[in-house]
Write a protein that holds these residues in place. Structure first.
Motif, short mmCIF file in Angstrom:
data_model
loop_
_atom_site.label_atom_id
_atom_site.label_comp_id
_atom_site.label_asym_id
_atom_site.label_seq_id
_atom_site.Cartn_x
_atom_site.Cartn_y
_atom_site.Cartn_z
N SER A 94 69.06 79.90 63.08
CA SER A 94 69.00 81.18 63.79
C SER A 94 70.36 81.89 63.77
CB SER A 94 68.49 80.99 65.22
OG SER A 94 69.42 80.23 65.96
N GLU A 95 71.43 81.12 63.62
CA GLU A 95 72.77 81.73 63.54
C GLU A 95 73.15 82.14 62.12
OE1 GLU A 95 75.53 78.88 65.20
OE2 GLU A 95 74.28 78.68 66.99
N ASN A 96 72.51 81.52 61.13
CA ASN A 96 72.86 81.78 59.73
C ASN A 96 71.57 82.09 58.95
OD1 ASN A 96 75.80 80.74 59.90
ND2 ASN A 96 74.59 79.03 60.67
N ASN A 97 71.30 83.38 58.76
CA ASN A 97 70.05 83.77 58.12
C ASN A 97 69.89 83.23 56.71
OD1 ASN A 97 68.97 85.15 60.22
ND2 ASN A 97 69.94 87.11 59.66
N ASP A 98 71.00 83.01 56.03
CA ASP A 98 70.93 82.58 54.63
C ASP A 98 70.81 81.07 54.49
OD1 ASP A 98 73.46 82.00 55.55
OD2 ASP A 98 74.51 82.74 53.76
N MET A 99 70.71 80.36 55.62
CA MET A 99 70.57 78.90 55.56
C MET A 99 69.10 78.53 55.73
SD MET A 99 71.40 76.18 58.48
CE MET A 99 70.34 74.76 58.49
N ASN A 100 68.65 77.52 54.99
CA ASN A 100 67.30 76.98 55.15
C ASN A 100 67.39 75.46 55.19
OD1 ASN A 100 65.29 79.30 55.03
ND2 ASN A 100 66.62 79.74 53.29
N TYR A 101 66.36 74.86 55.77
CA TYR A 101 66.41 73.40 55.90
C TYR A 101 65.01 72.80 55.90
CZ TYR A 101 64.88 73.79 60.76
OH TYR A 101 64.15 74.05 61.89
N SER A 102 64.98 71.52 55.54
CA SER A 102 63.78 70.71 55.71
C SER A 102 64.22 69.46 56.45
CB SER A 102 63.19 70.35 54.34
OG SER A 102 62.13 69.43 54.52
N PHE A 103 63.52 69.14 57.52
CA PHE A 103 63.79 67.91 58.25
C PHE A 103 62.63 66.96 58.01
CE2 PHE A 103 63.21 65.05 61.80
CZ PHE A 103 64.48 64.52 61.97
#
Length: 364
Positions: A265-274
């Motif tokens: 939510s702080e870094n729009n260009d970041m994505n993740y999979s947990f």
């Protein structure tokens, strides 16, 4: 005439297969590189290069690996890092410390590298306990690699490469295990809830540092049910799991999920999979038949109750039917278990893979 047709057909097949290869190669480039940070679940040999008691470069480790050789992987064959690389059509990543002395190391970083170290943890106290390469040190190494890439490619091309790359992280178990074994390097009277708080207070800064060095796609594999490892089961007369330790393993995962959501939510260009390794491994032990396992409690290689008292040493007994065991040694899964875990890291859906799986992450 027949010969002519055959030659035309075979030429057409050649063209089609050539085009498929070209298209496939282009598609593969969606993920140009993989960088792995973590512990013995993904160490491919870094600990061979350091003075540490935690080694796996001797039999019977690697009995099902290429040439049946032990490489420093804590399992009978390939581990999670190998399967993740395969899924991304990348070569198995070399351990970082094997490249430090190599002359052509800058080009070898282009496809990524593995920084993981058996015994590593989020907290530096794991370094004192296990003489491993802590997560902070692994990120220091990555910072060096980042500098090498910038020197070689320039800043823009490096950022482009890294923004498409996957950053795999498998960490946290040793902080818990170190605590269980002896909390001597932590302040006295530290409780398990305090330990989790401490880990979750330090991890965001570590992830942010990796982000600031170009990472945009994070694949975080959560903690397994540590209380169900042969090591922990062997302490219980009935061979049941240690539910208290499991509760805190699960709690850690929930906190990491929240942390990653906040970071996105702080870094729009970041994505993740947990990936919820906790639920996956619990499912192995509750529904072994569904996965082709018949032995969920006992390690394949080791000594003592449930072969859970020692690591897999050359003097240990080991099972002949490795593919039906979930655990290779007192802590680590078999190649068969890793293969299924990584299949689900890539193809799985919620609640295992959250909010997306790594295949979807790679395509972004």
């Amino acid at each position: 005439m027949g010969h002519h047709c055959n030659s035309v057909v075979s030429f057409c097949f050649f063209i089609i297969s050539f085009l498929i290869t070209v298209i496939h190669t282009e598609a593969d480039k969606t993920v140009p590189a993989l960088f792995i940070f973590g512990d013995s679940l993904v160490d491919v040999g870094n600990n061979n290069y350091i003075l540490s008691v935690l080694k796996a470069n001797f039999p019977h480790n690697g009995i099902d690996f290429t040439d049946h050789k032990a490489t420093g992987r804590y399992t009978n064959g390939k581990n999670a890092a190998d399967f993740i690389a395969e899924k991304l059509d990348l070569l198995t990543l070399p351990p970082y410390l094997s490249l430090v002395k190599a002359s052509n190391k800058s080009t070898s970083f282009l496809g990524g590298v593995n920084f993981a170290s058996g015994g590593a943890g989020i907290l530096d106290h794991t370094k004192q306990l296990f003489a491993s390469i802590s997560l902070d040190e692994q990120i220091d190494y990555y910072s060096t690699v980042y500098g090498e890439l910038v020197n070689q490619l320039g800043a823009d091309a490096t950022q482009k490469l890294l923004s498409k790359s996957i950053f795999g992280i498998v960490i946290g178990s040793n902080d818990m295990l170190g605590y269980i074994r002896s909390s001597s390097t932590l302040p006295r009277n530290t409780t398990l809830p305090q330990l989790i708080d401490l880990m979750i207070s330090i991890l965001p800064g570590q992830l942010k540092r990796i982000y600031n060095l170009g990472a945009r796609k994070f694949a975080f594999i959560g903690m397994g049910p540590i209380g169900c490892t042969p090591s922990q089961r062997s302490l219980n007369k009935t061979g049941e799991c240690n539910e208290e330790i499991n509760y805190w393993s699960h709690t850690f995962n929930e906190r990491v999920k929240a942390l990653l959501e906040g970071m996105k939510s702080e870094n729009n260009d970041m994505n993740y999979s947990f990936f919820d390794a906790y639920s996956q491994l619990l499912d192995f032990s509750q529904n072994p038949d569904a996965y082709g396992f018949s032995e969920v409690k006992e390690a394949c290689c080791g000594l003592g109750n449930l072969r859970g008292k020692t690591p897999c040493l050359p003097i240990s007994l080991y099972c002949s039917n490795r593919s039906d065991h979930v655990f290779w040694d007192f802590y680590h899964p078999t190649e068969a278990a890793y293969r299924i875990i990584v299949d689900n890291v890539f193809e799985g859906s919620q609640p295992y893979a959250y909010p997306i799986n790594v295949k979807q992450l790679a395509a972004l």
